[in-house]
Design a protein around this motif. Structure first.
Motif, short mmCIF file in Angstrom:
data_model
loop_
_atom_site.label_atom_id
_atom_site.label_comp_id
_atom_site.label_asym_id
_atom_site.label_seq_id
_atom_site.Cartn_x
_atom_site.Cartn_y
_atom_site.Cartn_z
N SER A 93 0.84 -1.20 0.00
CA SER A 93 0.00 0.00 0.00
C SER A 93 0.88 1.24 0.00
O SER A 93 2.09 1.19 0.22
CB SER A 93 -0.89 0.01 1.25
N ARG A 95 0.85 3.62 2.20
CA ARG A 95 1.38 3.80 3.55
C ARG A 95 2.55 2.85 3.82
O ARG A 95 3.58 3.25 4.37
CB ARG A 95 0.27 3.57 4.59
N ASP A 121 -1.09 12.78 4.28
CA ASP A 121 -1.98 13.94 4.45
C ASP A 121 -1.51 15.10 3.57
O ASP A 121 -2.33 15.76 2.91
CB ASP A 121 -2.01 14.39 5.91
N ALA A 126 -4.31 10.51 1.94
CA ALA A 126 -4.71 9.86 3.18
C ALA A 126 -5.83 8.84 2.96
O ALA A 126 -5.83 7.76 3.57
CB ALA A 126 -5.15 10.90 4.20
N ASP A 127 -6.77 9.16 2.05
CA ASP A 127 -7.91 8.25 1.82
C ASP A 127 -7.52 7.01 1.04
O ASP A 127 -8.28 6.03 1.00
CB ASP A 127 -9.02 8.99 1.06
N THR A 128 -6.35 7.04 0.40
CA THR A 128 -5.93 5.91 -0.44
C THR A 128 -4.70 5.21 0.12
O THR A 128 -4.14 4.33 -0.53
CB THR A 128 -5.63 6.38 -1.87
N ARG A 130 -4.22 2.97 2.26
CA ARG A 130 -4.30 1.52 2.48
C ARG A 130 -4.41 0.72 1.19
O ARG A 130 -4.33 -0.50 1.22
CB ARG A 130 -5.51 1.22 3.37
N LYS A 131 -4.61 1.42 0.07
CA LYS A 131 -4.74 0.71 -1.20
C LYS A 131 -3.37 0.30 -1.74
O LYS A 131 -2.38 1.01 -1.53
CB LYS A 131 -5.43 1.60 -2.24
N TYR A 136 -3.29 2.74 -7.95
CA TYR A 136 -3.17 4.20 -8.02
C TYR A 136 -3.15 4.67 -9.47
O TYR A 136 -2.68 3.98 -10.37
CB TYR A 136 -1.86 4.65 -7.36
#
Length: 308
Positions: A93, A95, A121, A126-128, A130-131, A136
């Motif tokens: 991911s 992160r 952030d 931030a919303d992606t 974990r993907k 992407y």
């Protein structure tokens, strides 16, 4: 003026060919400096020398106050490098990629996780986070790549053609991220083949050809090297080209294929107003009347052609 990046007389040879041949560069603190040049001009070689990936054969260079030949470890502690191709793990991911880069940079696990969250952030990811990266878009990958280059908050960032292959939306996302970095005090050296990109981002630009700098200045200063503003008329009827050219005076240039006539416009608004008035007075119909400034494309072609 304080220069964060300096290079004087850099030479780098590969056999009989000099990729850098007396290359000079000065980049003030907290600015974006663009390197423009044709393929093989020496842009990427210059970046590799300044980031300590290559040793120069001659000349000197310093980054953030440290000599690239003598103080390589200190230079590397003060820079981030984003190459032409995203250096990301597709399965992990976003992160996890950033945490991995943090651990490779000797951050403790908690510090790496905290820094990853801050960068996600900052770059609107931030919303992606974990993907997996394979999900992407191109622009998101490039922003994540930028974030990875900033794990240690370096004061100097090298971007080597950062938007190659991106669509207009992806390029705009990267441009916004670069502007935000510079607003926070980061110094950026940008190599690019997109002249619009240099025009949008760079405070100053160096045009490089055959391993050396052939011109340097702000985008506006470089544009003035190929002439000032010009007024352009596109006549509706090709038969009106001679009459339109006569209105613009002896310096007028005509292009029958595009029905276009142009001439220097030393006073932008006064010239435009006078031309519109004269066209109406002489009954010449025009599809377009405009004041046009030279583009960086024209500067690039003019300077590199002259150097060659």
């Amino acid at each position: 003026m304080t220069y964060t990046i300096e290079a004087h007389g850099l030479v780098k040879r590969y056999g009989a060919r000099a990729a850098l041949d007396g290359f000079d560069l000065t980049v003030p603190h907290g600015t974006v400096h663009g390197l423009l040049g044709p393929n093989g001009a020496g842009k990427t070689t210059a970046v590799r020398v300044l980031t300590t990936l290559l040793r120069p054969d001659e000349g000197t260079a310093s980054v953030a106050g440290f000599d690239v030949a003598r103080d390589g470890a200190e230079v590397r502690r003060h820079i981030g490098l984003v190459g032409q191709h995203a250096a990301l793990d597709e399965v992990l991911s976003g992160r996890a990629n950033l945490e991995m880069f943090g651990r490779l940079s000797h951050l403790r696990p908690k510090a790496a996780a905290r820094r990853a969250g801050e960068l996600l952030d900052r770059f609107g990811l931030a919303d992606t986070g974990r993907k997996p990266v394979k999900a992407y878009s191109g622009g998101m990958r490039r922003r994540l790549d930028l974030a990875a280059g900033l794990i240690l908050s370096p004061p100097v960032l090298f971007l080597d053609e950062p938007t190659t292959g991106l669509d207009p939306r992806g390029r705009a996302e990267v441009w916004a991220a670069v502007r935000a970095l510079v607003a926070d005090g980061t110094t950026v050296l940008l190599t690019t083949q997109y002249l619009e990109e240099a025009d949008q981002l760079a405070h100053r630009i160096s045009v490089v050809d055959r391993g050396r700098q052939v011109a340097e200045g702000t985008p506006e200063e470089l544009k003035k090297t190929v002439g000032g503003d010009r007024v352009e008329i596109v006549v509706h009827d090709p038969a009106d080209l001679p009459a339109a050219a006569a209105l613009l005076g002896p310096d007028a240039e005509t292009d029958p294929d595009t029905r276009r006539v142009s001439a220097p416009a030393p006073d932008r608004m006064a010239t435009l107003t006078a031309v519109v008035h004269d066209l109406r007075a002489h009954g010449i119909a025009a599809d377009d009347v405009a004041i046009r400034r030279p583009t960086l494309d024209e500067v690039f072609l003019h300077l590199t052609r002259s150097a060659a």
